[in-house]
Design a protein around this motif. Structure first.
Motif, PDB file in Angstrom:
ATOM      1  N   ASN A  44     -62.793 -56.585  -8.767  1.00  0.00           N
ATOM      2  CA  ASN A  44     -63.179 -55.382  -8.040  1.00  0.00           C
ATOM      3  C   ASN A  44     -63.396 -55.721  -6.568  1.00  0.00           C
ATOM      4  O   ASN A  44     -64.229 -56.555  -6.236  1.00  0.00           O
ATOM      5  CB  ASN A  44     -64.449 -54.808  -8.650  1.00  0.00           C
ATOM      6  N   VAL A  45     -62.664 -55.059  -5.683  1.00  0.00           N
ATOM      7  CA  VAL A  45     -62.749 -55.354  -4.258  1.00  0.00           C
ATOM      8  C   VAL A  45     -64.139 -55.082  -3.697  1.00  0.00           C
ATOM      9  O   VAL A  45     -64.542 -55.718  -2.725  1.00  0.00           O
ATOM     10  CB  VAL A  45     -61.696 -54.574  -3.432  1.00  0.00           C
ATOM     11  N   PHE A  46     -64.883 -54.149  -4.280  1.00  0.00           N
ATOM     12  CA  PHE A  46     -66.197 -53.807  -3.748  1.00  0.00           C
ATOM     13  C   PHE A  46     -67.286 -54.789  -4.172  1.00  0.00           C
ATOM     14  O   PHE A  46     -68.410 -54.708  -3.704  1.00  0.00           O
ATOM     15  CB  PHE A  46     -66.590 -52.380  -4.140  1.00  0.00           C
ATOM     16  N   GLY A  47     -66.943 -55.721  -5.050  1.00  0.00           N
ATOM     17  CA  GLY A  47     -67.896 -56.737  -5.482  1.00  0.00           C
ATOM     18  C   GLY A  47     -67.948 -57.924  -4.538  1.00  0.00           C
ATOM     19  O   GLY A  47     -68.733 -58.844  -4.738  1.00  0.00           O
ATOM     20  N   LEU A  63     -60.571 -52.094   3.855  1.00  0.00           N
ATOM     21  CA  LEU A  63     -59.281 -51.497   4.218  1.00  0.00           C
ATOM     22  C   LEU A  63     -58.391 -51.648   2.990  1.00  0.00           C
ATOM     23  O   LEU A  63     -58.030 -52.762   2.610  1.00  0.00           O
ATOM     24  CB  LEU A  63     -58.683 -52.230   5.423  1.00  0.00           C
ATOM     25  N   LEU A  64     -58.067 -50.529   2.369  1.00  0.00           N
ATOM     26  CA  LEU A  64     -57.373 -50.559   1.085  1.00  0.00           C
ATOM     27  C   LEU A  64     -56.023 -49.876   1.171  1.00  0.00           C
ATOM     28  O   LEU A  64     -55.924 -48.728   1.614  1.00  0.00           O
ATOM     29  CB  LEU A  64     -58.238 -49.881   0.022  1.00  0.00           C
ATOM     30  N   ALA A  65     -54.994 -50.582   0.753  1.00  0.00           N
ATOM     31  CA  ALA A  65     -53.637 -50.030   0.745  1.00  0.00           C
ATOM     32  C   ALA A  65     -53.351 -49.450  -0.627  1.00  0.00           C
ATOM     33  O   ALA A  65     -53.475 -50.136  -1.638  1.00  0.00           O
ATOM     34  CB  ALA A  65     -52.622 -51.124   1.083  1.00  0.00           C
ATOM     35  N   GLU A  66     -52.986 -48.178  -0.638  1.00  0.00           N
ATOM     36  CA  GLU A  66     -52.665 -47.507  -1.902  1.00  0.00           C
ATOM     37  C   GLU A  66     -51.235 -46.997  -1.814  1.00  0.00           C
ATOM     38  O   GLU A  66     -50.835 -46.415  -0.809  1.00  0.00           O
ATOM     39  CB  GLU A  66     -53.624 -46.344  -2.139  1.00  0.00           C
TER      40      GLU A  66
END
Length: 132
Positions: A3-6, A120-123
């Protein structure tokens, strides 16, 4: 997938599936910027204005974008910017994409110095993690 938010933000990372739902569990505010229709810098600035919920007074230049992303009064301390259709945008607009990335990464570093988090998240459309 971790999880990127961890963990602290690290550059432009792949967005998790359902980023808003995942972010809510980590008390991260999320805004999405749709890059699919961007044709030029003006279009990019308009997409950012809309996605970030900015007023028409937004300067629509790189300095103004940096200021908006690093202003503690304008953004929560835990904030994620989801860049929709990012890979395709970078392929279509190499120079513009490189400029955008430089500003975003500078803002991310500045936020970290303020003990703030800017993910910064690429979707991508039809997101499939096996294609990363």
């Amino acid at each position: 997938m971790i999880n990127v938010f961890g963990a602290p933000p690290q550059g432009i990372q792949p967005a998790p599936h359902d980023p808003r739902i995942v972010a809510a569990g980590y008390q991260v505010a999320v805004r999405e910027v749709d890059l699919s229709g961007v044709r030029d810098k003006d279009g990019l600035m308009l997409a950012l204005l809309r996605g970030l919920g900015l007023s028409e007074s937004f300067g629509r230049n790189w300095d103004a974008l940096y200021d908006v992303l690093t202003d503690p009064g304008a953004r929560p301390a835990r904030f994620a910017l989801v860049l929709c259709d990012y890979a395709h945008f970078r392929k279509r607009h190499k120079h513009l994409g490189a400029e955008l990335e430089a500003v975003l990464l500078d803002a991310q570093r500045d936020a970290a110095r303020q003990d703030r988090n800017l993910w910064l998240l690429a979707e991508e459309p039809d997101h499939d993690p096996r294609h990363w």
